[in-house]
Design an enzyme around this catalytic site. Structure first.
Site, PDB file in Angstrom:
ATOM      1  N   LYS A 139      17.959  -7.808 -44.146  1.00 29.74           N
ATOM      2  CA  LYS A 139      16.481  -8.071 -44.734  1.00 29.74           C
ATOM      3  C   LYS A 139      16.273  -7.556 -46.294  1.00 29.74           C
ATOM      4  CE  LYS A 139      14.051  -9.151 -40.404  1.00 29.74           C
ATOM      5  NZ  LYS A 139      13.442  -8.414 -39.178  1.00 29.74           N
ATOM      6  N   GLN A 141      10.660  -3.334 -37.323  1.00 32.95           N
ATOM      7  CA  GLN A 141      11.591  -4.014 -36.736  1.00 32.95           C
ATOM      8  C   GLN A 141      11.491  -3.777 -34.859  1.00 32.95           C
ATOM      9  OE1 GLN A 141      13.690  -6.101 -37.915  1.00 32.95           O
ATOM     10  NE2 GLN A 141      14.429  -6.895 -35.761  1.00 32.95           N
ATOM     11  N   ASP A 186       5.407 -10.266 -41.077  1.00 29.52           N
ATOM     12  CA  ASP A 186       6.110 -10.629 -39.880  1.00 29.52           C
ATOM     13  C   ASP A 186       5.108 -11.844 -39.166  1.00 29.52           C
ATOM     14  OD1 ASP A 186       8.827 -10.238 -39.116  1.00 29.52           O
ATOM     15  OD2 ASP A 186       8.134  -8.306 -38.370  1.00 29.52           O
TER      16      ASP A 186
HETATM   17  N1  GUN Z   1      13.089  -8.418 -33.798  1.00 25.34           N
HETATM   18  C1  GUN Z   1      13.763  -9.678 -33.477  1.00 25.34           C
HETATM   19  N2  GUN Z   1      13.077 -10.461 -34.408  1.00 25.34           N
HETATM   20  C2  GUN Z   1      12.244  -9.889 -35.168  1.00 25.34           C
HETATM   21  C3  GUN Z   1      11.496 -10.352 -36.289  1.00 25.34           C
HETATM   22  O1  GUN Z   1      11.463 -11.360 -36.735  1.00 25.34           O
HETATM   23  N3  GUN Z   1      10.763  -9.310 -36.689  1.00 25.34           N
HETATM   24  C4  GUN Z   1      10.752  -8.049 -36.362  1.00 25.34           C
HETATM   25  N4  GUN Z   1      10.124  -6.957 -37.109  1.00 25.34           N
HETATM   26  N5  GUN Z   1      11.546  -7.636 -35.266  1.00 25.34           N
HETATM   27  C5  GUN Z   1      12.324  -8.763 -34.523  1.00 25.34           C
END
Ligand code: GUN
Length: 290
Positions: free
Chosen positions: A53, A97, A120
Site C-alpha cells: 500500500k 490493517q 477502507d
Molecule cells: N485485511 C484484509 N484486507 C484488508 C483491507 O482491505 N483493509 C484492511 N485494513 N485490512 C485488511
C-alpha cells in the site's frame, strides 16, 4: 475460449489515471493526497499488504505514513492514535490493517475512525451509505471487483450470481453492490451453513469466491461459460521458492478455466485491484475535504 481477467494490467492503468490527477493537483498548487496506515503486530501477510500500500502511494505521487505498533500494544493506545489521525488536517485518509490482535476490538477501532477519513470504507456510516446507494467510500476489494467487471464489460443485469463467503470486508458488501440498480444481478450469498452449495454454484452465471479455502471451486461445480472471480489468497508453503510460499485462490484455476467465459487468476487478479481501490478512496477523501 476463456478470457483471463488481468488485474495487474487494469490496476496499472488506473494508477496511471490517478498519477495524472495528482499531477493536476500539484500544478494547481493544491495539497497532495496523504494516506496513513496503521499496522499492529507482525502478521506476515499484513506486513506485505501494508508495504504494498505504501509502495503504491509512492508510485502515484501520494504522501504516505506507516505507523507500526507491537502486537501487545493496548487498545487505548491505538484508539488514541486514531483520534490523532482524525484531527490531523494533513492526513486525508487512513486505514488500520486487519486482522488485529485478539485483545483489540476490531469493531471499536473501526467505529473510532472519522467516516470522512475511512479510506477502507469499513465504518458503519460508509457501509450504510453504500447500502442505500449514496456516494462514499466502498471497501477496497468489492470496489476492485466491480471495477474489473465494468472494465471487462461483463454483463451482470439479470444474471444469477453466487457470492461464496459473507465477510464484512468482501462477501457481504460485494453481494450488495452486485444487486444494486445498474449492476442488477440476482445475488445469493452462500456461507458455511448453506445447503446444496454445489447445486447453487452450478446454476450461477457469476461466481465470486471469497472463502479463503484453497481450490474449493472445482470444474464439475461450474456452469459452462460462467464468470469466475477468485478473491482467495491463502499462503501455501512452497519449499525452494524465494518467499517460501505460493498464493492459492479459492478456485482450482487450471481445471475450472476451460469451462469459463472470464476468470481471474491468483495472483494477478483481484489483489492488485484491491490495492488500487484504496488509492481511489484516498484521492476521493482528499477531494471531499476541499
Ligand atoms: N485485511 C484484509 N484486507 C484488508 C483491507 O482491505 N483493509 C484492511 N485494513 N485490512 C485488511
Amino acid at each position: 475460449m476463456y478470457t483471463i481477467i488481468d488485474g495487474r494490467k487494469t490496476a496499472a492503468e488506473i494508477r496511471k489515471e490517478i498519477a495524472g490527477e495528482v499531477l493536476k493537483l500539484k500544478n494547481e498548487g493544491k495539497k497532495i493526497p496523504h494516506l496513513a496506515a496503521i499496522l499492529v503486530g507482525d502478521d506476515p501477510s499484513s506486513q506485505t499488504y501494508v508495504a504494498n500500500k505504501v509502495k503504491d502511494c509512492e508510485e502515484v505521487g501520494f504522501h504516505s505514513t506507516l505507523i507500526r505498533y507491537e502486537k501487545d500494544t493496548p487498545e487505548a493506545v491505538l484508539l488514541e492514535k486514531i483520534a490523532d489521525l482524525n484531527n490531523d488536517s494533513d492526513i486525508d485518509g487512513f486505514i488500520v490493517q486487519l486482522p488485529l490482535p485478539a485483545h483489540i476490538s476490531e469493531n471499536k477501532v473501526i467505529e473510532s475512525i472519522d467516516p470522512s477519513k475511512d479510506a477502507d470504507g469499513f465504518h458503519p456510516v460508509n457501509l450504510g451509505r453504500m447500502v442505500i446507494g449514496l456516494p462514499g467510500f466502498i471497501p477496497a476489494t468489492p470496489f476492485g471487483i466491480i471495477e474489473l467487471i465494468r472494465r471487462y464489460q461483463i454483463e451482470t443485469s439479470g444474471k444469477k450470481c453466487v457470492v461464496l463467503g459473507r465477510s464484512n470486508i468482501v462477501g457481504r458488501p460485494v453481494s450488495i453492490l452486485l444487486s444494486q440498480k445498474g449492476m442488477d444481478a440476482t445475488v445469493t450469498v452462500a456461507h458455511s451453513r448453506t445447503k446444496n452449495l454445489p447445486d447453487i454454484i452450478k446454476e450461477s452465471d457469476i461466481v465470486i469466491a471469497a472463502l479463503g479455502s484453497p481450490g474449493f471451486v472445482k470444474a464439475g461445480m461450474v456452469k459452462e461459460g460462467a464468470v469466475i472471480i477468485d478473491v482467495g489468497t491463502t499462503r501455501i508453503p512452497a519449499p525452494g521458492t524465494k518467499s517460501g510460499f505460493r498464493l492459492s485462490g479459492d478456485v482450482d484455476f487450471e481445471n475450472v478455466a476451460p469451462r469459463c467465459s472470464f476468470i481471474t487468476p491468483v495472483p494477478g487478479g483481484v489483489g492488485p485491484m484491491t490495492r488500487v481501490s484504496l488509492l481511489r478512496n484516498t484521492l476521493l477523501a482528499a477531494k471531499m475535504k476541499r
